[in-house]
Design an enzyme around this catalytic site. Structure first.
Site, PDB file in Angstrom:
ATOM      1  N   THR A  70       0.730  -1.308  -0.042  1.00 44.96           N
ATOM      2  CA  THR A  70       0.022  -0.377  -0.007  1.00 44.96           C
ATOM      3  C   THR A  70       0.512   0.770   0.221  1.00 44.96           C
ATOM      4  OG1 THR A  70      -2.004  -1.562   1.057  1.00 44.96           O
ATOM      5  CG2 THR A  70      -2.009   1.063   1.337  1.00 44.96           C
ATOM      6  N   THR A  71       1.722   1.674   0.963  1.00 42.04           N
ATOM      7  CA  THR A  71       2.668   2.294   0.494  1.00 42.04           C
ATOM      8  C   THR A  71       3.693   2.558  -0.323  1.00 42.04           C
ATOM      9  OG1 THR A  71       2.732   2.286   3.357  1.00 42.04           O
ATOM     10  CG2 THR A  71       4.669   3.380   2.746  1.00 42.04           C
ATOM     11  N   TYR A 115     -13.360  -5.847  -1.624  1.00 37.41           N
ATOM     12  CA  TYR A 115     -14.661  -5.493  -2.514  1.00 37.41           C
ATOM     13  C   TYR A 115     -15.746  -6.000  -2.636  1.00 37.41           C
ATOM     14  CZ  TYR A 115     -17.386  -3.008  -5.834  1.00 37.41           C
ATOM     15  OH  TYR A 115     -18.509  -2.017  -6.531  1.00 37.41           O
ATOM     16  N   TYR A 119      -2.264 -10.507   5.145  1.00 39.91           N
ATOM     17  CA  TYR A 119      -2.460  -9.080   5.548  1.00 39.91           C
ATOM     18  C   TYR A 119      -3.643  -8.888   5.903  1.00 39.91           C
ATOM     19  CZ  TYR A 119      -1.937  -3.578   5.463  1.00 39.91           C
ATOM     20  OH  TYR A 119      -2.194  -2.483   4.835  1.00 39.91           O
ATOM     21  N   ARG A 126      -9.328  -1.817   4.803  1.00 39.63           N
ATOM     22  CA  ARG A 126      -9.431  -0.937   3.576  1.00 39.63           C
ATOM     23  C   ARG A 126     -10.087  -2.722   2.709  1.00 39.63           C
ATOM     24  NH1 ARG A 126      -4.880   2.522   1.632  1.00 39.63           N
ATOM     25  NH2 ARG A 126      -4.038   3.358   3.456  1.00 39.63           N
ATOM     26  N   LYS A 172       0.041  -9.663   9.141  1.00 40.98           N
ATOM     27  CA  LYS A 172       0.039  -7.915   9.872  1.00 40.98           C
ATOM     28  C   LYS A 172      -0.604  -8.495  10.188  1.00 40.98           C
ATOM     29  CE  LYS A 172       0.833  -3.938   7.378  1.00 40.98           C
ATOM     30  NZ  LYS A 172       1.486  -3.277   6.207  1.00 40.98           N
ATOM     31  N   ILE A 216       5.796  -3.979  10.316  1.00 39.66           N
ATOM     32  CA  ILE A 216       5.635  -3.392   9.271  1.00 39.66           C
ATOM     33  C   ILE A 216       4.951  -1.900   9.103  1.00 39.66           C
ATOM     34  CG2 ILE A 216       4.781  -4.413   7.068  1.00 39.66           C
ATOM     35  CD1 ILE A 216       4.323  -7.015   7.619  1.00 39.66           C
TER      36      ILE A 216
END
Length: 365
Positions: free
Chosen positions: A107-108, A170, A194, A199, A222, A261
């Site tokens: 994401t980052t 989604y 993750y 999100r 994570k 993380i």
């Protein structure tokens, strides 16, 4: 026609139908229609994409032991392409300051804005340049199982040490479907799952993780739900990294997390290592909390992108839909850098607020 006779053919028409020497033809005259050899068609089969050599493979236990993993930022050139020179500097800084792993294209790192060609190239580049000094964990997850399988095959083929996999987002799925999704990629190599419901719109329940943990390739989770969930996993022998920088100190020292993380370690890798390696340090944690809050004032990676531009280690280029933080927040960052100490931050230039006109926003790249 003389040339054709050497191939045992007698006319141009037959040459078009049989353009190979007689030794490749059967004695019985064939139809001119080409038929795919059955050996090339293996339904539901995925190539392992890895050599039979095992000496350079990463043991899952090596991933489980990592305490500071940086979700590395991807910097851009003014035309929107990757700025690999700046990227290499960022990764080198992480290595020099004791980070043990990097998440590439998370994401980052804005993997969600990359083509898969870009994504796999960046993973391969990172392995090629830094794989001997730091663990490279490629974000090859997707809400499409087919894409996740394909990207993970390619990621391990170019040498990544482990994969990061998010749950289908989604569209969501059933818990059985979620488990089946992860099982389709776990066999390929060390894997971190993750969980970030904010999100994805769907929590990964502990029962699913406990079932998946029967696979020896599951390195851990994570986890972004909170420290009670972290404790539930650690009490049951599942390795966990905090996915929330502002909770990582307590996760590590009070709830049994292996480490973090981190987004913040893009900016202050040495301090984040100290926070994870040197025992409880409430004073340092309190000192960093305002920075962590600032970084997540808007959805990640907006804050870290803005900060790295202000520090002069990445060009002020944003791929839309991300845009920089407003001037008021940039001025806050300048003040925080001075309070924490410029020497603790990446880069060598003085921190600047920058003008709005200094930023470049790229919509097509």
């Amino acid at each position: 026609m003389a040339a054709l006779k050497g191939y045992g053919l007698c006319s141009m028409d037959s040459a078009l139908q049989f353009p190979y020497p007689r030794r490749f033809q059967s004695s019985k005259r064939r139809s001119s229609r080409w038929v795919s050899p059955k050996a090339a068609v293996v339904p539901n089969f995925h190539l392992p994409m890895r050599s039979l050599e095992v000496k350079n493979r990463t043991n899952t236990d090596d991933i489980k032991a990592l305490r500071v993993i940086t979700a590395i930022k991807t910097p851009y050139l003014p035309d929107g392409r990757f700025d690999l020179e700046a990227y290499d500097d960022l990764v080198n800084i992480q290595i020099q300051n004791g980070a043990e792993g990097v998440i590439v294209g998370g994401t980052t790192g804005e993997g969600q804005l990359m083509s898969w060609d870009e994504h796999i190239m960046l993973i391969g580049h990172t392995v090629n340049c830094f794989g001997g000094s730091i663990k490279v964990i490629g974000n090859t997850g997707s809400n499409s199982t087919r894409e996740a399988i394909h990207a993970t095959e390619q990621g391990f083929a170019v040498g990544m040490h482990a994969a990061l996999h998010i749950n289908p987002y989604y569209g969501k799925t059933s818990i059985d479907g979620l488990i089946a999704h992860f099982q389709s990629v776990l066999h390929m190599g060390p894997t971190i799952i993750y969980n970030v419901p904010g999100r994805t719109g769907q929590d990964i329940p502990p029962g699913a993780i406990f079932k998946l943990s029967q696979n020896p390739n599951l390195a851990g989770v994570k986890e972004c739900v909170g420290n009670k969930r972290v404790e539930e996993y650690t009490d049951n022998g599942v390795v966990v990294w905090s996915g929330n920088d502002d909770e990582c100190h307590d996760s590590r020292w009070d709830y049994g997390a292996t480490g973090v993380i981190s987004v913040t370690s893009n900016l202050v890798p040495g301090l984040m290592r100290k926070l994870m390696f040197e025992g409880r340090n409430s004073s340092l944690n309190s000192k960093l909390l305002p920075l962590m809050d600032w970084l997540f004032h808007e959805p990640n990676p907006i804050g870290v992108n803005t900060a790295l531009a202000q520090l002069g280690v990445a060009r002020p280029v944003f791929r839309l839909p991300y845009v920089p933080l407003p001037l008021s927040k940039r001025l806050e960052f300048v003040k925080m850098v001075k309070e924490i100490g410029r020497e603790h931050f990446v880069g060598e230039r003085d921190v600047q607020a920058l003008d709005d006109d200094d930023f470049i926003l790229i919509g097509r790249y």
